[in-house]
Scaffold this motif. Sequence first.
Motif, mmCIF file in Angstrom:
data_model
loop_
_atom_site.group_PDB
_atom_site.id
_atom_site.type_symbol
_atom_site.label_atom_id
_atom_site.label_comp_id
_atom_site.label_asym_id
_atom_site.label_seq_id
_atom_site.Cartn_x
_atom_site.Cartn_y
_atom_site.Cartn_z
ATOM 1 N N ILE A 37 -25.260 7.390 7.413
ATOM 2 C CA ILE A 37 -25.278 5.991 7.038
ATOM 3 C C ILE A 37 -24.019 5.580 6.279
ATOM 4 C CG2 ILE A 37 -27.779 5.647 7.039
ATOM 5 C CD1 ILE A 37 -25.952 6.568 3.885
ATOM 6 N N TRP A 97 0.842 -1.194 0.000
ATOM 7 C CA TRP A 97 0.000 0.000 0.000
ATOM 8 C C TRP A 97 0.880 1.248 0.000
ATOM 9 C CZ3 TRP A 97 -4.849 2.021 -0.301
ATOM 10 C CH2 TRP A 97 -5.017 3.296 0.225
ATOM 11 N N GLU A 98 1.859 1.258 0.893
ATOM 12 C CA GLU A 98 2.750 2.426 0.991
ATOM 13 C C GLU A 98 3.457 2.673 -0.342
ATOM 14 O OE1 GLU A 98 3.004 4.396 3.501
ATOM 15 O OE2 GLU A 98 2.065 3.271 5.135
ATOM 16 N N LYS A 99 3.825 1.586 -0.997
ATOM 17 C CA LYS A 99 4.544 1.733 -2.269
ATOM 18 C C LYS A 99 3.618 2.140 -3.412
ATOM 19 C CE LYS A 99 7.001 -2.240 -2.019
ATOM 20 N NZ LYS A 99 7.757 -3.373 -2.517
ATOM 21 N N GLY A 100 2.310 2.086 -3.159
ATOM 22 C CA GLY A 100 1.363 2.464 -4.210
ATOM 23 C C GLY A 100 1.020 1.316 -5.142
ATOM 24 N N VAL A 150 -18.306 2.959 4.532
ATOM 25 C CA VAL A 150 -17.124 2.406 3.875
ATOM 26 C C VAL A 150 -15.816 2.706 4.622
ATOM 27 C CG1 VAL A 150 -15.785 2.354 1.752
ATOM 28 C CG2 VAL A 150 -18.257 2.500 1.648
ATOM 29 N N THR A 196 -21.243 17.151 7.238
ATOM 30 C CA THR A 196 -20.959 18.263 8.146
ATOM 31 C C THR A 196 -22.037 18.368 9.210
ATOM 32 O OG1 THR A 196 -22.023 19.657 6.515
ATOM 33 C CG2 THR A 196 -19.632 19.693 6.592
ATOM 34 N N PHE A 221 -4.192 -0.992 -3.760
ATOM 35 C CA PHE A 221 -5.216 0.023 -3.590
ATOM 36 C C PHE A 221 -6.239 -0.474 -2.572
ATOM 37 C CE2 PHE A 221 -4.775 2.418 -7.905
ATOM 38 C CZ PHE A 221 -3.428 2.603 -7.637
ATOM 39 N N LEU A 222 -7.297 0.295 -2.371
ATOM 40 C CA LEU A 222 -8.273 -0.045 -1.324
ATOM 41 C C LEU A 222 -8.879 -1.438 -1.439
ATOM 42 C CD1 LEU A 222 -10.062 3.376 -0.863
ATOM 43 C CD2 LEU A 222 -8.587 2.226 0.766
ATOM 44 N N PRO A 223 -9.256 -1.909 -2.621
ATOM 45 C CA PRO A 223 -9.880 -3.248 -2.667
ATOM 46 C C PRO A 223 -8.939 -4.336 -2.141
ATOM 47 C CG PRO A 223 -10.273 -2.090 -4.715
ATOM 48 C CD PRO A 223 -9.293 -1.264 -3.939
#
Lengths: 221, 489
Positions: free
Chosen positions: A105, A55-58, A108, A155, A61-63
């Motif tokens: 609601i 992740w740090e290296k890119g 994620v 907000t 990704f999120l999935p």
Amino acid sequence: MERSQLFEDMKKAIIEGDSQKAESLAKKSLQNQIDPRKAINSGFIPGIQEVGKMWEKGEYFLPELMTSANAMKSAMALLRPELKKSQVPTKSRGRVVIGTVEGDIHDVGKSLVASMLSANGFEVTDLGADVKLDKFLQSAQKKKAHIICLSALLTTTMLGQKRFIEMLKEKKLKTQYKILVGGAPTTQKWADEIEADGYAENALSAIQLALKVMGHKGSLQ
Amino acid sequence: MIPSLRPKFELLTPELIQKIMKEAMNILEKQGVFVENTEVMNLFRESGMKVKESERRVFITPQLVQECLSQAPSVIKLYDRSQQLEFKVGEDEIHFDPGSAAVHLLDHKIQQQRKPWTEDLIRFSRLTDCLEHLHFQSTGLISSDVPETVADSYRLFISLQFSSKPIITGTFLVRGFQPMYEMLKVIRGNQKSLKEKPLAVFDACPSPPLNWSHLTSQSLIDCARAGIPSELISMGMTGATSPVTLVGTLVQHVAENLSGLVISQLAEKGAPVIFGGSPSSFDMRKGTTPMGAIETMMIDSAYSQIGKYLHLPTHAYMGLSDAKINDSQSGMESGVGAVLAALSGINVISGPGMMNFESCQSLEKLVIDNEICGMMYRLLEGISQREEPLAEHLFEDFKPDTHFLSMLHTRNWYRKEHIFPKIVDRDTYGDWGRKGKKSMAERAHQEVERILQENPPALPDKDVVKELKKIMLFEFKKEGLSELPEIKY
């Protein structure tokens, strides 16, 4: 099967985000009477560490992050009860109650933080979304939580974070818990303003933050 | 004269539209939607739909969807405050309005975003009122100097005073509807005129996937009964709150919007609804929802194509950017979005001024985007035959030194054929330098100040202002406040 191969497979299952595989490897290690501590430390944790690095290296990704965290959670769900049975008491890195505040609601971001905390050795109670402020407190008291995480994506609902902290202050319970806040509209400034114990911008920094407020040194497990 | 071709952009084949429709209908019938509003649940039960009370889930048959589709009007007309100007929302007419509703304002002087307050809302409303290519106003900023509980009606309160254009707005809380409705009635004089000549559109956003919250379902039925058009704003995020494939998100989008349309028709047969949305591509690296992503725009264009196929007026959030300042990214994303929206023939295009994932408005960007919108209207006019013959006659007695600058033909047509932007730089390099080497954003800022200085606010009658204040003050008093923020007229 060689132990080293089993640990290697565990690592791989986490990196690939394969929950079924992670579960069956956890079961297999129990059947073979491998110390669950060993399975976690030599098999699964190196996996989630690698995921963090990717992740740090890119590269991830999120999935990938989410499915790997879920695989970790599945394995831990099988191994944790065994840890408790074993002679040596094991310490979790802290008990966390997490949820999205009432009226909101959005799920994620909060779920990702919950999964990552859990994957990194915290005992996490995820209350879901649209959680009444009372329920956060009740659950924290019941679970003897160290940390309460409040998420808000609007907000209008982020005010719930403020109200929760005010509620704790009124009940003189504020010092008993570390309150962490997050969500798109929130900022460090907002956290300071409402006297939260911390703010994190994303799931990875949330783990660092949780470790920090618990007094754990160092980086990702 | 040969009519000009209306340029058009379409992404879906008829077969794919059919398939999306079918799957959306299947979901509504077999999986249902969540409805957190008791009155709406009752409406579904009374119409014979299967209702699972414990889960607050309702199942909608294709027959009911079809019936409701046949009732909803395909064209809606909006009227400005004076009732003089009529705007057709439907077919391929396009209208731009500022993106709504930002919690921040990009303050040009400090080049940072900050919380907006009353004075900013007034400047925003007045500026939008003056920008000719923005046909509609929107309650695009949320004022931070009033309690959150009255923030929705307060936006409308300011807009109705400082702008005469039709308004795209919406409620934040259920209680916001009543004062907003009262204000609109004050402008129109009575309930009947408001219904006949709608002045405002209310946005209603389902919560993805497939959930109508208490607030949004209430807004749908309140608006339907008052004759206020509702804009259905489904907003899946690919791979997060809706399927990751663009076509999968379209299936969910259509299912959500159709269920909204049904709610609205069950409340009032023939209620005006707009098939809109604010879906987005979900950035898997950053966890953000880029509105300037090409995939976001593709989903927008495609669902609007389905809206047209269903003979409904359409809406989308396009022509906005995720940039944090008025830089190249801002212009790039806004420009591409506006082009695709215009070519898709989307009726209400909400976007101008908006940046940073729909969270920040910029007055300077509003001025820049107004020019983009002007270009779009020109683009859609297409290339026309202006006269017979086309140009052959201009070449009679053609000589080596023939030029067109001094021809009467040029003088007659150049203003009709070409538009003249105000702040786009077309100076020579020398002139640009002499004028201070200003960037687009700096020129836009000058234009903002010029417009606000030279154009007095378009205020309604004093009596109307008084009535509006009365309604707003009543809401403030509920919050324990005895007066409204000071407003400089």
